[in-house]
Scaffold this motif. Structure first.
Motif, PDB file in Angstrom:
ATOM      1  N   PRO A 180      38.846  45.035  43.286  1.00 51.25           N
ATOM      2  CA  PRO A 180      39.952  44.450  44.048  1.00 51.25           C
ATOM      3  C   PRO A 180      41.180  44.126  43.197  1.00 51.25           C
ATOM      4  O   PRO A 180      42.312  44.304  43.638  1.00 51.25           O
ATOM      5  CB  PRO A 180      39.340  43.172  44.629  1.00 51.25           C
ATOM      6  CG  PRO A 180      37.882  43.448  44.698  1.00 51.25           C
ATOM      7  CD  PRO A 180      37.587  44.318  43.516  1.00 51.25           C
ATOM      8  N   GLY A 230      44.880  45.668  43.596  1.00 50.24           N
ATOM      9  CA  GLY A 230      46.079  44.832  43.648  1.00 50.24           C
ATOM     10  C   GLY A 230      47.130  45.290  42.648  1.00 50.24           C
ATOM     11  O   GLY A 230      48.324  45.343  42.968  1.00 50.24           O
ATOM     12  N   GLY A 232      47.225  46.444  52.263  1.00 50.93           N
ATOM     13  CA  GLY A 232      46.542  45.348  51.579  1.00 50.93           C
ATOM     14  C   GLY A 232      45.708  44.518  52.531  1.00 50.93           C
ATOM     15  O   GLY A 232      44.597  44.087  52.197  1.00 50.93           O
ATOM     16  N   GLY A 233      46.224  44.274  53.731  1.00 49.91           N
ATOM     17  CA  GLY A 233      45.461  43.514  54.729  1.00 49.91           C
ATOM     18  C   GLY A 233      44.200  44.251  55.161  1.00 49.91           C
ATOM     19  O   GLY A 233      43.127  43.639  55.287  1.00 49.91           O
ATOM     20  N   SER A 274      42.604  46.468  53.382  1.00 50.42           N
ATOM     21  CA  SER A 274      41.697  46.447  52.231  1.00 50.42           C
ATOM     22  C   SER A 274      41.038  45.081  52.078  1.00 50.42           C
ATOM     23  O   SER A 274      39.888  44.991  51.646  1.00 50.42           O
ATOM     24  CB  SER A 274      42.462  46.784  50.956  1.00 50.42           C
ATOM     25  OG  SER A 274      42.981  48.076  51.045  1.00 50.42           O
ATOM     26  N   ALA A 275      41.772  44.030  52.413  1.00 51.27           N
ATOM     27  CA  ALA A 275      41.202  42.682  52.315  1.00 51.27           C
ATOM     28  C   ALA A 275      40.006  42.537  53.253  1.00 51.27           C
ATOM     29  O   ALA A 275      39.022  41.878  52.908  1.00 51.27           O
ATOM     30  CB  ALA A 275      42.267  41.638  52.639  1.00 51.27           C
ATOM     31  N   GLY A 303      36.449  41.751  51.875  1.00 52.75           N
ATOM     32  CA  GLY A 303      35.791  40.544  52.376  1.00 52.75           C
ATOM     33  C   GLY A 303      34.407  40.813  52.936  1.00 52.75           C
ATOM     34  O   GLY A 303      33.528  39.945  52.897  1.00 52.75           O
ATOM     35  N   VAL A 363      38.767  38.108  47.864  1.00 54.22           N
ATOM     36  CA  VAL A 363      39.962  38.713  48.454  1.00 54.22           C
ATOM     37  C   VAL A 363      41.264  38.181  47.855  1.00 54.22           C
ATOM     38  O   VAL A 363      42.261  38.897  47.781  1.00 54.22           O
ATOM     39  CB  VAL A 363      39.941  38.487  49.985  1.00 54.22           C
ATOM     40  CG1 VAL A 363      41.236  38.873  50.623  1.00 54.22           C
ATOM     41  CG2 VAL A 363      38.801  39.261  50.608  1.00 54.22           C
ATOM     42  N   THR A 364      41.272  36.955  47.396  1.00 51.96           N
ATOM     43  CA  THR A 364      42.513  36.297  46.972  1.00 51.96           C
ATOM     44  C   THR A 364      43.286  37.045  45.887  1.00 51.96           C
ATOM     45  O   THR A 364      44.502  37.214  46.025  1.00 51.96           O
ATOM     46  CB  THR A 364      42.220  34.848  46.534  1.00 51.96           C
ATOM     47  OG1 THR A 364      41.645  34.159  47.649  1.00 51.96           O
ATOM     48  CG2 THR A 364      43.479  34.140  46.088  1.00 51.96           C
ATOM     49  N   LEU A 422      44.975  40.115  47.487  1.00 56.96           N
ATOM     50  CA  LEU A 422      46.016  39.732  48.448  1.00 56.96           C
ATOM     51  C   LEU A 422      47.241  39.156  47.744  1.00 56.96           C
ATOM     52  O   LEU A 422      48.375  39.413  48.153  1.00 56.96           O
ATOM     53  CB  LEU A 422      45.466  38.732  49.458  1.00 56.96           C
ATOM     54  CG  LEU A 422      44.689  39.316  50.630  1.00 56.96           C
ATOM     55  CD1 LEU A 422      44.209  38.198  51.546  1.00 56.96           C
ATOM     56  CD2 LEU A 422      45.500  40.311  51.401  1.00 56.96           C
ATOM     57  N   CYS A 454      49.023  42.068  46.324  1.00 56.27           N
ATOM     58  CA  CYS A 454      49.537  42.878  47.425  1.00 56.27           C
ATOM     59  C   CYS A 454      50.798  42.265  48.022  1.00 56.27           C
ATOM     60  O   CYS A 454      51.816  42.942  48.203  1.00 56.27           O
ATOM     61  CB  CYS A 454      48.455  43.035  48.492  1.00 56.27           C
ATOM     62  SG  CYS A 454      49.057  43.654  50.050  1.00 56.27           S
TER      63      CYS A 454
END
Length: 170
Positions: free
Chosen positions: A42, A46, A65-66, A68-69, A73, A96-97, A100, A103
């Motif tokens: 991840p 990013g 990015g969303g 992929s999150a 997740g 995820v942070t 994101l 991203c």
């Protein structure tokens, strides 16, 4: 976007390959992945999105990015073989942070680049219009002066001669 070094299709293909790599990394560590902090997929995704920031639109970067999150997740939710016990949401947020954050920073950067270019183009167009206006006034004045000079040099002496004679002849 139409003149970018990579198209939307290329971006989506690279993004899909990176997501597949994240899934392969998770499958490769299945059963032995006790800490989420050892998952570098991840973070690498990013960083890839940060690199794409100047080349792709902000909405596209944020949307990819969303999506992929969501995938990232799901992975810790399915594995749940961690050393410490805790709510699944905490592990999902932890996974995820980083991606994101990178991203959305890339999306903000992309938006900033586009906005600054649009401001520069608007300012250049405004300056160009005012310069054309100034040049047009100067050119008009110059043409008028040239015509007055020609009239004073050629036509005015002729008319003065005609008036002095009092008659017009062949």
């Amino acid at each position: 976007p139409t003149r970018a070094p990579l198209t939307r299709g290329t971006h989506l293909a690279v993004h899909a390959i990176a997501c597949a790599a994240i899934v392969c990394e998770a499958l490769g560590q299945f059963g032995s992945n006790a800490f989420i902090r050892t998952d570098w997929g991840p973070v690498a995704l990013g960083i890839l999105l940060v690199v794409l920031g100047p080349y792709r639109p902000a909405r596209e970067i944020a949307a990819c990015g969303g999506c992929s999150a969501i995938l990232i997740g799901i992975i810790p939710f399915l594995l749940q073989s961690f050393v410490t016990r805790g709510p699944a949401l905490a592990f999902i947020v932890l996974a995820v942070t980083p991606m994101l954050a990178l991203c959305f920073s890339a999306a903000v950067f992309s938006h900033g680049v586009v906005a600054s270019i649009e401001r520069w183009q608007a300012q250049a167009e405004e300056t160009s219009v005012s310069l054309v206006r100034e040049l047009r006034i100067g050119i008009t004045r110059s043409v008028q002066q040239d015509r007055v000079t020609i009239l004073n040099r050629d036509v005015l002496p002729f008319f003065t001669g005609v008036l002095a004679q009092g008659t017009v002849s062949d």
